[in-house]
Design a protein around this motif. Structure first.
Motif, mmCIF file in Angstrom:
data_model
loop_
_atom_site.group_PDB
_atom_site.id
_atom_site.type_symbol
_atom_site.label_atom_id
_atom_site.label_comp_id
_atom_site.label_asym_id
_atom_site.label_seq_id
_atom_site.Cartn_x
_atom_site.Cartn_y
_atom_site.Cartn_z
ATOM 1 N N SER A 37 -23.265 -55.275 -52.860
ATOM 2 C CA SER A 37 -24.016 -55.447 -54.483
ATOM 3 C C SER A 37 -25.050 -55.052 -54.956
ATOM 4 C CB SER A 37 -23.440 -57.082 -54.347
ATOM 5 O OG SER A 37 -22.457 -58.042 -54.973
ATOM 6 N N ALA A 38 -26.307 -55.299 -54.020
ATOM 7 C CA ALA A 38 -26.983 -54.253 -54.058
ATOM 8 C C ALA A 38 -27.321 -53.460 -54.584
ATOM 9 C CB ALA A 38 -28.421 -55.252 -53.337
ATOM 10 N N GLN A 39 -26.615 -52.385 -53.391
ATOM 11 C CA GLN A 39 -26.379 -51.117 -53.034
ATOM 12 C C GLN A 39 -25.902 -50.888 -54.961
ATOM 13 O OE1 GLN A 39 -27.364 -48.415 -51.788
ATOM 14 N NE2 GLN A 39 -28.423 -49.347 -49.433
ATOM 15 N N THR A 40 -24.320 -51.305 -55.097
ATOM 16 C CA THR A 40 -23.797 -51.139 -55.771
ATOM 17 C C THR A 40 -24.333 -51.449 -57.382
ATOM 18 O OG1 THR A 40 -22.176 -51.920 -54.801
ATOM 19 C CG2 THR A 40 -21.738 -51.968 -56.958
ATOM 20 N N THR A 45 -24.599 -43.036 -54.224
ATOM 21 C CA THR A 45 -24.038 -42.621 -53.227
ATOM 22 C C THR A 45 -25.255 -42.166 -52.406
ATOM 23 O OG1 THR A 45 -22.096 -41.788 -55.174
ATOM 24 C CG2 THR A 45 -22.139 -41.123 -52.732
ATOM 25 N N GLU A 46 -26.077 -41.985 -52.694
ATOM 26 C CA GLU A 46 -26.999 -41.204 -51.800
ATOM 27 C C GLU A 46 -27.403 -41.986 -50.640
ATOM 28 O OE1 GLU A 46 -29.621 -37.670 -53.358
ATOM 29 O OE2 GLU A 46 -28.015 -36.589 -54.031
ATOM 30 N N LEU A 47 -28.118 -43.033 -51.536
ATOM 31 C CA LEU A 47 -28.590 -43.554 -50.750
ATOM 32 C C LEU A 47 -27.840 -44.958 -49.776
ATOM 33 C CD1 LEU A 47 -31.147 -46.104 -50.536
ATOM 34 C CD2 LEU A 47 -30.874 -47.071 -52.651
ATOM 35 N N ARG A 48 -26.739 -45.297 -50.544
ATOM 36 C CA ARG A 48 -25.064 -45.600 -49.808
ATOM 37 C C ARG A 48 -24.745 -45.216 -48.276
ATOM 38 N NH1 ARG A 48 -24.179 -46.951 -54.755
ATOM 39 N NH2 ARG A 48 -22.330 -45.471 -54.591
ATOM 40 N N GLU A 128 -14.784 -44.249 -52.356
ATOM 41 C CA GLU A 128 -16.569 -44.493 -51.772
ATOM 42 C C GLU A 128 -16.980 -46.251 -52.303
ATOM 43 O OE1 GLU A 128 -20.512 -44.855 -51.702
ATOM 44 O OE2 GLU A 128 -19.920 -44.727 -53.340
ATOM 45 N N LEU A 129 -17.035 -46.533 -53.341
ATOM 46 C CA LEU A 129 -17.572 -48.533 -53.237
ATOM 47 C C LEU A 129 -16.846 -49.319 -51.913
ATOM 48 C CD1 LEU A 129 -18.577 -48.543 -56.830
ATOM 49 C CD2 LEU A 129 -20.432 -48.947 -54.556
ATOM 50 N N VAL A 130 -15.285 -48.846 -52.464
ATOM 51 C CA VAL A 130 -14.941 -49.325 -51.670
ATOM 52 C C VAL A 130 -14.729 -49.577 -50.183
ATOM 53 C CG1 VAL A 130 -12.135 -50.386 -51.195
ATOM 54 C CG2 VAL A 130 -12.555 -49.792 -53.501
ATOM 55 N N LEU A 131 -14.616 -48.308 -49.452
ATOM 56 C CA LEU A 131 -15.430 -47.641 -48.131
ATOM 57 C C LEU A 131 -16.592 -48.308 -48.231
ATOM 58 C CD1 LEU A 131 -14.667 -46.809 -45.189
ATOM 59 C CD2 LEU A 131 -15.571 -44.476 -47.077
#
Length: 173
Positions: A37-40, A45-48, A128-131
Motif C-alpha cells: 500500500s505504501a509503495q502504491t 515503478t523504479e522504487l518497487r 506491475e502493481l498486481v505482481l
C-alpha cells in the motif's frame, strides 16, 4: 517416492486452519499489504523494482540458511530418534514437512521477485502493481514464516528430549 516427499505433497497435507489461521499468516499478510500500500501510494515503478531487488537478496540468504538448517537437522538426528519418529502416524515426513514448505514457498517467491525485478519497468501499470502486491505479501509471509520453522524445530527438540529421557530411564533399568 519422489512425489510423496515433495513440496506439493507437503502442502497437500496441510489443513486450512494450519495456513490461514496461523499467526504467521495473520501477521505476514497485513505487513505485506502495508508495504504494498505504501509503495502504491508514494512509490514509483523504479522504487518497487528496487524493493523487489532487496527481496531477492534477503530471500536467497534465508533460503540458504533454511536449507543448511534442514541438512544439519537431518545429519544430526540419532538413529534411535529417527526410528522413534518413523513409528508415528506420518513418520518422519511430519517432522520435515515445515522445511519442505518453507523451501518451496521461498523458491516460488524468488521466481516472483526476479520476474518483477526483471520485467516490472516494462509491464503496464496495473500488471506491475498486481505482481508487486503478490510479491510483497508473499515476501512478508515468508519472512514471518521463519518463526514457524523455528517453532517446529523447538517442538522437535522438546520431543527429542522427552524421548531421550525415556530411553535413558529404560536403559538404566
Amino acid at each position: 517416492m519422489r512425489r510423496e516427499h515433495g513440496f506439493l505433497a507437503a502442502v497437500g497435507a496441510l489443513k486450512f486452519k494450519d495456513v490461514f489461521a496461523s499467526s504467521e499468516f495473520l501477521v505476514g499478510v497485513p505487513v505485506g499489504i502495508l508495504l504494498a500500500s505504501a509503495q502504491t501510494a508514494w512509490g514509483t515503478t523504479e522504487l518497487r523494482v528496487s524493493t523487489t531487488t532487496a527481496f531477492v537478496s534477503i530471500i536467497t540468504a534465508l533460503l540458504g540458511i533454511i536449507f543448511a538448517g534442514f541438512a544439519m537437522v537431518v545429519a544430526f538426528l540419532s538413529p534411535k530418534y529417527l526410528s522413534f519418529l518413523d513409528q508415528s502416524e506420518e513418520g518422519v515426513k511430519k517432522f520435515f514437512r515445515p522445511f519442505m514448505i518453507a523451501i518451496g514457498m521461498q523458491c516460488i517467491l524468488l521466481f516472483l521477485a526476479v520476474f518483477h525485478m526483471s520485467l516490472g519497468a516494462s509491464l503496464d501499470w496495473v500488471t506491475e502493481l498486481v505482481l508487486f502486491w503478490v510479491t510483497s505479501i508473499s515476501f512478508a509471509w515468508n519472512v514471518i514464516d521463519v518463526v514457524a520453522l523455528a517453532r517446529s524445530v523447538m517442538m522437535q527438540a522438546t520431543v527429542r528430549a522427552r524421548h531421550d529421557r525415556i530411553i535413558g530411564d529404560s536403559e538404566k533399568r
